[in-house]
Design an enzyme around this catalytic site. Structure first.
Site, mmCIF file in Angstrom:
data_model
loop_
_atom_site.group_PDB
_atom_site.id
_atom_site.type_symbol
_atom_site.label_atom_id
_atom_site.label_comp_id
_atom_site.label_asym_id
_atom_site.label_seq_id
_atom_site.Cartn_x
_atom_site.Cartn_y
_atom_site.Cartn_z
ATOM 1 N N ARG A 1 0.832 -1.203 0.000
ATOM 2 C CA ARG A 1 0.000 0.000 0.000
ATOM 3 C C ARG A 1 0.870 1.257 0.000
ATOM 4 N NH1 ARG A 1 -3.628 -1.576 5.111
ATOM 5 N NH2 ARG A 1 -1.613 -2.521 5.672
ATOM 6 N N LYS A 19 1.729 1.751 7.279
ATOM 7 C CA LYS A 19 2.075 0.918 8.430
ATOM 8 C C LYS A 19 2.953 1.656 9.415
ATOM 9 C CE LYS A 19 0.923 -2.479 9.334
ATOM 10 N NZ LYS A 19 -0.288 -2.772 10.146
ATOM 11 N N TYR A 26 -0.864 4.291 10.670
ATOM 12 C CA TYR A 26 -1.211 3.323 11.703
ATOM 13 C C TYR A 26 -0.002 3.134 12.617
ATOM 14 C CZ TYR A 26 -5.373 1.929 9.041
ATOM 15 O OH TYR A 26 -6.573 1.916 8.387
ATOM 16 N N HIS A 60 -0.504 1.298 16.267
ATOM 17 C CA HIS A 60 -0.732 0.096 17.090
ATOM 18 C C HIS A 60 0.356 -0.044 18.156
ATOM 19 C CE1 HIS A 60 -3.920 -1.140 14.355
ATOM 20 N NE2 HIS A 60 -3.090 -1.038 13.336
ATOM 21 N N GLU A 78 -5.629 4.547 13.758
ATOM 22 C CA GLU A 78 -6.572 3.619 14.404
ATOM 23 C C GLU A 78 -7.278 4.195 15.621
ATOM 24 O OE1 GLU A 78 -2.617 2.676 16.434
ATOM 25 O OE2 GLU A 78 -3.291 3.165 14.396
ATOM 26 N N ASP A 123 -20.448 -11.724 20.722
ATOM 27 C CA ASP A 123 -20.020 -10.401 21.146
ATOM 28 C C ASP A 123 -20.600 -10.138 22.525
ATOM 29 O OD1 ASP A 123 -18.912 -7.736 19.351
ATOM 30 O OD2 ASP A 123 -19.869 -7.308 21.280
ATOM 31 N N VAL A 172 -7.470 -11.557 13.268
ATOM 32 C CA VAL A 172 -7.441 -10.225 12.663
ATOM 33 C C VAL A 172 -6.976 -9.186 13.683
ATOM 34 C CG1 VAL A 172 -8.771 -8.529 11.345
ATOM 35 C CG2 VAL A 172 -9.335 -10.944 11.158
ATOM 36 N N ILE A 223 -4.358 -9.293 15.441
ATOM 37 C CA ILE A 223 -2.936 -9.479 15.711
ATOM 38 C C ILE A 223 -2.185 -8.147 15.747
ATOM 39 C CG2 ILE A 223 -2.305 -9.835 13.290
ATOM 40 C CD1 ILE A 223 -0.873 -11.683 16.396
ATOM 41 N N ASP A 224 -2.652 -7.122 15.030
ATOM 42 C CA ASP A 224 -2.016 -5.810 15.100
ATOM 43 C C ASP A 224 -2.020 -5.254 16.517
ATOM 44 O OD1 ASP A 224 -1.055 -5.254 12.547
ATOM 45 O OD2 ASP A 224 -2.992 -4.572 11.823
#
Length: 371
Positions: free
Chosen positions: A15, A75, A94, A96, A118, A198, A267, A269-270
């Protein structure tokens, strides 16, 4: 303002922080944009397309970081990129940070102003810069999970939708937010039996209203999580606590009682992952086995469909990029409390409460820095 767009260097990250269309908008607003040569190659955007949009193409990331006032990435900055940051420079990407103490420490030491996609919010709730990639990752999670279920990839060798006379797979989605909703959409379309868990009854009601009897909804208490994980062929971890480390919902002990050849797609994992046995992987080596269970834990899933992802991300980030460029970071954040929520590190201080708590830093209210 002078904006900089370096080429992404995380493994198999294709990206780009600004597309040619985004550069054109910035140039029309009177800003200059430096783009590292080849930055858009992964989405099919050649240097000439950037030149036509008004960008200046430069040979190296060193030059981008040395000259630009605002760095726009995708990233989190890798170690070599963090070393290039300087005090007062603005980084918009991002981050994280909660599960990444090394990155947090080096960003604090740099003195840079680091705004995380995020944690930017929107009126009425929600995370507008995380949502596009969550949509992509949610939809991808079912595709990659289906592939991992194939025997050659370590799975039990079943087809999600089954065939006449053979039962479909059971897909369990933990989390009913943007990732979970998009994973559910794809899983339902595949013909699988789909269960969504949830803790929010409102979120489960939204799933029920959208999918009706095609989806089983359950409250994500410990009993239901354990019961459904043990019955699942594919489990998709779609849990998010904004800015904080993800809760570990599937334990190592559970793995020994799961079906051999079942698949876990994390998903989250970030943000550290929501399975106890998760560790980050790459598109180059996306999976590993623990107790006969396939783990898919790629930390930049949307990078696998870079063109779709980059354009979706730019649609969301461009208004904020222009606000930062037009006003400067202090005024932009003072004027927009939702953009201010994105400030994680600035001038050597940690300005996001969940990150400070997770990593043991003193928290600084970002309003004290923006005036």
């Amino acid at each position: 303002m002078l904006l900089g767009v370096p080429k992404e260097i995380k493994v198999h990250e294709y990206r780009v922080g600004m597309t040619p269309a985004s550069v054109r908008e910035a140039a029309a607003s009177g800003h200059e944009v430096l783009v590292q040569t080849g930055a858009g190659a992964g989405i099919g955007a050649a240097d000439d397309a950037y030149r036509a949009a008004g960008a200046q193409i430069v040979a190296s990331a060193d030059e981008v970081f040395a000259r630009a006032e605002l760095i726009v990435k995708v990233k989190e900055p890798q170690a070599v990129e963090r070393a290039r940051l300087r005090a007062g420079q603005v980084l918009f990407t991002y981050l994280h940070l909660a599960p990444d103490p090394d990155q947090a420490r080096e960003l604090v030491a740099s003195g840079a102003v680091c705004i995380a996609y995020e944690t930017v919010t929107q009126p009425g709730g929600g995370l507008p810069l995380l949502a596009p990639m969550s949509e992509v990752a949610g939809r991808m999670s079912v595709h990659v999970g289906a592939s991992c279920l194939e025997r050659e990839h370590g799975g039990m060798g079943i087809l999600l939708g089954g065939v006449p006379g053979v039962a479909p797979a059971r897909v369990v989605v933990i989390g009913a937010g943007v990732v979970g909703t998009n994973a559910t959409l794809m899983a339902v379309g595949s013909g699988a039996v789909v269960v969504v868990l949830d803790r929010s009854l409102d979120a489960l009601r939204r799933i029920d209203a959208r999918f009706g009897a095609r989806v089983i909804t359950k409250h994500a208490n410990r009993d239901n999580v354990e019961r459904e994980v043990l019955a699942a062929d594919l489990v998709i971890g779609a849990v998010l606590v904004p800015g904080a480390a993800a809760p570990r919902l599937v334990t190592r002990e559970m793995l020994g009682r799961m079906k051999k050849g079942a698949v876990l797609v994390d998903v989250a994992i970030d943000q550290g992952g929501c399975f106890e046995t998760s560790r980050p992987t790459t598109h180059d080596e996306p999976t590993y086995l623990v107790d006969g269970i396939v783990h898919y834990c790629v930390a930049n899933m949307p990078g696998g469909v870079a063109r779709t992802s980059a354009f979706a991300l730019n649609n969301a980030t461009l208004p904020f990029v222009l606000a930062l460029a037009d006003k400067g970071w202090k005024r932009a954040l003072a004027d927009d409390p939702h953009l201010r929520d994105g400030l994680n590190v600035a001038q050597g201080k940690v300005t996001y409460a969940a990150v400070a708590q997770a990593l043991g830093y003193e928290y600084t209210d970002p309003r004290t820095l923006t005036g």
